[in-house]
Each structure stands twice: as C-alpha cells, then as structure tokens.
Scaffold this motif. Structure first.
Motif, PDB file in Angstrom:
ATOM      1  N   ILE A  81     -95.093 -75.263  80.640  1.00  0.00           N
ATOM      2  CA  ILE A  81     -95.160 -74.550  79.363  1.00  0.00           C
ATOM      3  C   ILE A  81     -96.100 -73.355  79.528  1.00  0.00           C
ATOM      4  CG2 ILE A  81     -95.851 -74.719  76.944  1.00  0.00           C
ATOM      5  CD1 ILE A  81     -95.297 -77.811  77.277  1.00  0.00           C
ATOM      6  N   PRO A  82     -95.589 -72.123  79.323  1.00  0.00           N
ATOM      7  CA  PRO A  82     -96.463 -70.955  79.461  1.00  0.00           C
ATOM      8  C   PRO A  82     -97.552 -70.919  78.386  1.00  0.00           C
ATOM      9  CG  PRO A  82     -94.156 -70.290  79.133  1.00  0.00           C
ATOM     10  CD  PRO A  82     -94.221 -71.772  78.985  1.00  0.00           C
ATOM     11  N   VAL A  83     -98.755 -70.556  78.801  1.00  0.00           N
ATOM     12  CA  VAL A  83     -99.872 -70.343  77.881  1.00  0.00           C
ATOM     13  C   VAL A  83    -100.201 -68.858  77.961  1.00  0.00           C
ATOM     14  CG1 VAL A  83    -102.262 -70.923  77.320  1.00  0.00           C
ATOM     15  CG2 VAL A  83    -100.731 -72.688  78.263  1.00  0.00           C
ATOM     16  N   ARG A  84     -99.928 -68.134  76.877  1.00  0.00           N
ATOM     17  CA  ARG A  84    -100.075 -66.672  76.845  1.00  0.00           C
ATOM     18  C   ARG A  84    -101.297 -66.277  76.025  1.00  0.00           C
ATOM     19  NH1 ARG A  84     -95.411 -65.959  80.047  1.00  0.00           N
ATOM     20  NH2 ARG A  84     -93.578 -66.658  78.923  1.00  0.00           N
ATOM     21  N   LEU A  85    -101.772 -65.076  76.281  1.00  0.00           N
ATOM     22  CA  LEU A  85    -102.831 -64.487  75.475  1.00  0.00           C
ATOM     23  C   LEU A  85    -102.187 -63.435  74.576  1.00  0.00           C
ATOM     24  CD1 LEU A  85    -105.555 -64.107  78.239  1.00  0.00           C
ATOM     25  CD2 LEU A  85    -105.492 -65.801  76.400  1.00  0.00           C
ATOM     26  N   GLY A  86    -102.227 -63.664  73.268  1.00  0.00           N
ATOM     27  CA  GLY A  86    -101.606 -62.757  72.310  1.00  0.00           C
ATOM     28  C   GLY A  86    -102.643 -61.923  71.582  1.00  0.00           C
ATOM     29  N   ASP A  87    -102.281 -60.700  71.266  1.00  0.00           N
ATOM     30  CA  ASP A  87    -103.164 -59.769  70.569  1.00  0.00           C
ATOM     31  C   ASP A  87    -103.540 -60.341  69.205  1.00  0.00           C
ATOM     32  OD1 ASP A  87    -104.502 -57.590  69.572  1.00  0.00           O
ATOM     33  OD2 ASP A  87    -102.894 -56.173  69.962  1.00  0.00           O
ATOM     34  N   GLU A  88    -104.831 -60.409  68.936  1.00  0.00           N
ATOM     35  CA  GLU A  88    -105.246 -60.927  67.630  1.00  0.00           C
ATOM     36  C   GLU A  88    -106.064 -59.925  66.833  1.00  0.00           C
ATOM     37  OE1 GLU A  88    -109.161 -63.356  67.069  1.00  0.00           O
ATOM     38  OE2 GLU A  88    -107.870 -64.496  68.390  1.00  0.00           O
ATOM     39  N   ARG A  89    -105.912 -58.636  67.149  1.00  0.00           N
ATOM     40  CA  ARG A  89    -106.662 -57.627  66.400  1.00  0.00           C
ATOM     41  C   ARG A  89    -106.345 -57.718  64.915  1.00  0.00           C
ATOM     42  NH1 ARG A  89    -105.537 -52.500  70.252  1.00  0.00           N
ATOM     43  NH2 ARG A  89    -103.660 -53.679  70.629  1.00  0.00           N
ATOM     44  N   LEU A  90    -107.387 -57.756  64.124  1.00  0.00           N
ATOM     45  CA  LEU A  90    -107.329 -57.755  62.656  1.00  0.00           C
ATOM     46  C   LEU A  90    -106.762 -59.027  62.031  1.00  0.00           C
ATOM     47  CD1 LEU A  90    -106.202 -54.079  61.913  1.00  0.00           C
ATOM     48  CD2 LEU A  90    -108.512 -55.019  61.912  1.00  0.00           C
ATOM     49  N   THR A  91    -106.420 -60.061  62.823  1.00  0.00           N
ATOM     50  CA  THR A  91    -105.794 -61.242  62.230  1.00  0.00           C
ATOM     51  C   THR A  91    -106.712 -61.960  61.252  1.00  0.00           C
ATOM     52  OG1 THR A  91    -106.388 -62.570  64.159  1.00  0.00           O
ATOM     53  CG2 THR A  91    -104.165 -61.663  64.103  1.00  0.00           C
ATOM     54  N   THR A  92    -107.998 -62.088  61.576  1.00  0.00           N
ATOM     55  CA  THR A  92    -108.910 -62.769  60.655  1.00  0.00           C
ATOM     56  C   THR A  92    -109.096 -61.941  59.394  1.00  0.00           C
ATOM     57  OG1 THR A  92    -110.014 -63.860  62.498  1.00  0.00           O
ATOM     58  CG2 THR A  92    -111.205 -63.812  60.422  1.00  0.00           C
ATOM     59  N   VAL A  93    -109.133 -60.623  59.534  1.00  0.00           N
ATOM     60  CA  VAL A  93    -109.244 -59.743  58.365  1.00  0.00           C
ATOM     61  C   VAL A  93    -108.022 -59.920  57.460  1.00  0.00           C
ATOM     62  CG1 VAL A  93    -109.314 -57.325  57.607  1.00  0.00           C
ATOM     63  CG2 VAL A  93    -110.680 -58.062  59.563  1.00  0.00           C
ATOM     64  N   VAL A  94    -106.832 -59.879  58.054  1.00  0.00           N
ATOM     65  CA  VAL A  94    -105.591 -60.041  57.282  1.00  0.00           C
ATOM     66  C   VAL A  94    -105.542 -61.416  56.628  1.00  0.00           C
ATOM     67  CG1 VAL A  94    -103.071 -60.214  57.475  1.00  0.00           C
ATOM     68  CG2 VAL A  94    -104.280 -58.378  58.646  1.00  0.00           C
ATOM     69  N   ALA A  95    -105.915 -62.450  57.384  1.00  0.00           N
ATOM     70  CA  ALA A  95    -105.888 -63.820  56.852  1.00  0.00           C
ATOM     71  C   ALA A  95    -106.873 -63.961  55.688  1.00  0.00           C
ATOM     72  CB  ALA A  95    -106.219 -64.817  57.961  1.00  0.00           C
ATOM     73  N   THR A  96    -108.074 -63.395  55.826  1.00  0.00           N
ATOM     74  CA  THR A  96    -109.078 -63.460  54.767  1.00  0.00           C
ATOM     75  C   THR A  96    -108.586 -62.744  53.512  1.00  0.00           C
ATOM     76  OG1 THR A  96    -110.852 -63.536  56.412  1.00  0.00           O
ATOM     77  CG2 THR A  96    -111.482 -62.916  54.180  1.00  0.00           C
ATOM     78  N   GLN A  97    -107.995 -61.561  53.681  1.00  0.00           N
ATOM     79  CA  GLN A  97    -107.467 -60.817  52.533  1.00  0.00           C
ATOM     80  C   GLN A  97    -106.341 -61.586  51.846  1.00  0.00           C
ATOM     81  OE1 GLN A  97    -106.504 -57.085  54.422  1.00  0.00           O
ATOM     82  NE2 GLN A  97    -108.519 -56.206  53.976  1.00  0.00           N
ATOM     83  N   ALA A  98    -105.472 -62.213  52.638  1.00  0.00           N
ATOM     84  CA  ALA A  98    -104.357 -62.978  52.072  1.00  0.00           C
ATOM     85  C   ALA A  98    -104.870 -64.169  51.276  1.00  0.00           C
ATOM     86  CB  ALA A  98    -103.414 -63.439  53.177  1.00  0.00           C
ATOM     87  N   LEU A  99    -105.871 -64.868  51.798  1.00  0.00           N
ATOM     88  CA  LEU A  99    -106.429 -66.011  51.069  1.00  0.00           C
ATOM     89  C   LEU A  99    -107.094 -65.547  49.777  1.00  0.00           C
ATOM     90  CD1 LEU A  99    -107.944 -68.151  53.960  1.00  0.00           C
ATOM     91  CD2 LEU A  99    -105.997 -68.736  52.513  1.00  0.00           C
ATOM     92  N   ARG A 100    -107.857 -64.458  49.856  1.00  0.00           N
ATOM     93  CA  ARG A 100    -108.532 -63.926  48.672  1.00  0.00           C
ATOM     94  C   ARG A 100    -107.497 -63.511  47.621  1.00  0.00           C
ATOM     95  NH1 ARG A 100    -111.969 -59.847  50.798  1.00  0.00           N
ATOM     96  NH2 ARG A 100    -113.194 -61.552  51.623  1.00  0.00           N
ATOM     97  N   ALA A 101    -106.427 -62.855  48.070  1.00  0.00           N
ATOM     98  CA  ALA A 101    -105.375 -62.404  47.148  1.00  0.00           C
ATOM     99  C   ALA A 101    -104.659 -63.581  46.491  1.00  0.00           C
ATOM    100  CB  ALA A 101    -104.363 -61.528  47.890  1.00  0.00           C
TER     101      ALA A 101
END
Length: 178
Positions: free
Chosen positions: A112-132
């Motif tokens: 099973i491949p284990v990849r490194l995916g770009d996570e730029r801004l994901t926590t910011v987006v997730a925080t904004q979505a939860l707040r909204a």
C-alpha cells in the motif's frame, strides 16, 4: 528548504478507499474516502504517542488497524509546508509517521503506497469551516484534526481525479502524457 509533496494520480493504485492523516505533535486526525475515491469524510482522532526514537507505540498500531479496517489502497499523510513550499517545523513529524506506517505495511507484506500530500492551508480552511458551521473553538479542538485530515484527503482526491481525467483525455487523442 523546499519540501516536495507527491503528485496525485502518479503511480495510482486504482479503485478503492484512501486514508488521509493530519499529523500533529499531540494528535493525528484521520479521514477516509468512499470506495470510488471521490469524497473524504472524518474518521477519528488518534492520540499521538510515537516520537522520533524508540519503538512504534499504540498510535501507529491504531493507524495500521484503520488501514486494514478500511481496506485502504493508498495512504496520504499531510505534508506541512508554507505558501512558498518550504517545510515547516512539523515536516519531521509527518515524515516520521509516514516512514513508520510504510515500514509496518512493508513488513507485513503489504504494498500500500504511503504518500506525502500537500497540506497548505488545510487547518485554516478546516477551522473556518467549523466556525462557519457554529462549532465553538473549544468543541472544535476535538475535531479540528479530523477536519484537517478531510481537507488533506479531499485535496488529494480532487487532484487525482483531475490527473486521471487528463490522462484519459490524452490517451483518447492518441497522445501520451509525459
């Protein structure tokens, strides 16, 4: 120092579920895709136990159990980078967890491949979505890592779909991407 993420769709393992991990120093958020690899949803937050030295602890055991439970064909670990593509202090944590998961899977005879995916801004987006959505900051802490894992995985799934569509369009025209 520039840090490179893997490219969605490259060496794609085909149909099946994917798992996404948002690795922090205290918790690891986990998300899973549907079998068609189109939609990411939250799974759970795993308390982080394993450090840089010593054996794998119960957090790695739980991640491996989730990979098996979901019959994942690919694992995406968020690679924390800034907007210029430079690695943040958390890169070492993400790479360490990815390395340990890959080593355990390989040791168990799984490819099973284990990849490194770009996570730029994901926590910011997730925080904004939860707040909204009206989730308080205190209540949000319990699920922010899962929400960030959903963002990491969904970004990967969208990139994968685009790459596979581009490849299909190119194949239909008799051209091969390269």
């Amino acid at each position: 120092m520039k840090v490179t993420a893997d490219t969605p769709g490259h060496d794609d393992p085909g149909a099946g579920r994917r798992l996404g991990f948002d690795v922090g120093t205290v918790r690891i958020g986990v998300a899973a895709s549907d079998r068609d690899a189109r939609l990411a949803t939250p799974v759970e937050t795993v308390p982080r136990k394993t450090g840089f030295k010593g054996p794998d602890l119960e957090d790695i055991d739980r991640l491996i159990a989730l990979i098996e439970e979901y019959k994942a064909v690919e694992v995406i670990v968020g690679l924390p980078r800034d907007l210029q593509g430079n690695g943040s202090a958390s890169v070492k944590h993400a790479k360490e967890i990815a390395f340990r998961v890959r080593r355990r899977l390989t040791g168990a005879g799984k490819t099973i491949p284990v990849r490194l995916g770009d996570e730029r801004l994901t926590t910011v987006v997730a925080t904004q979505a939860l707040r909204a959505s009206g989730v308080s900051e205190k209540a949000g802490r319990a699920v922010i890592d899962q929400a960030a894992a959903v963002e990491i995985l969904q970004t990967w799934l969208d990139g994968r779909a685009s790459a596979l569509q581009l490849q299909q369009d190119s194949d239909e025209k008799g051209h091969f991407p390269g």
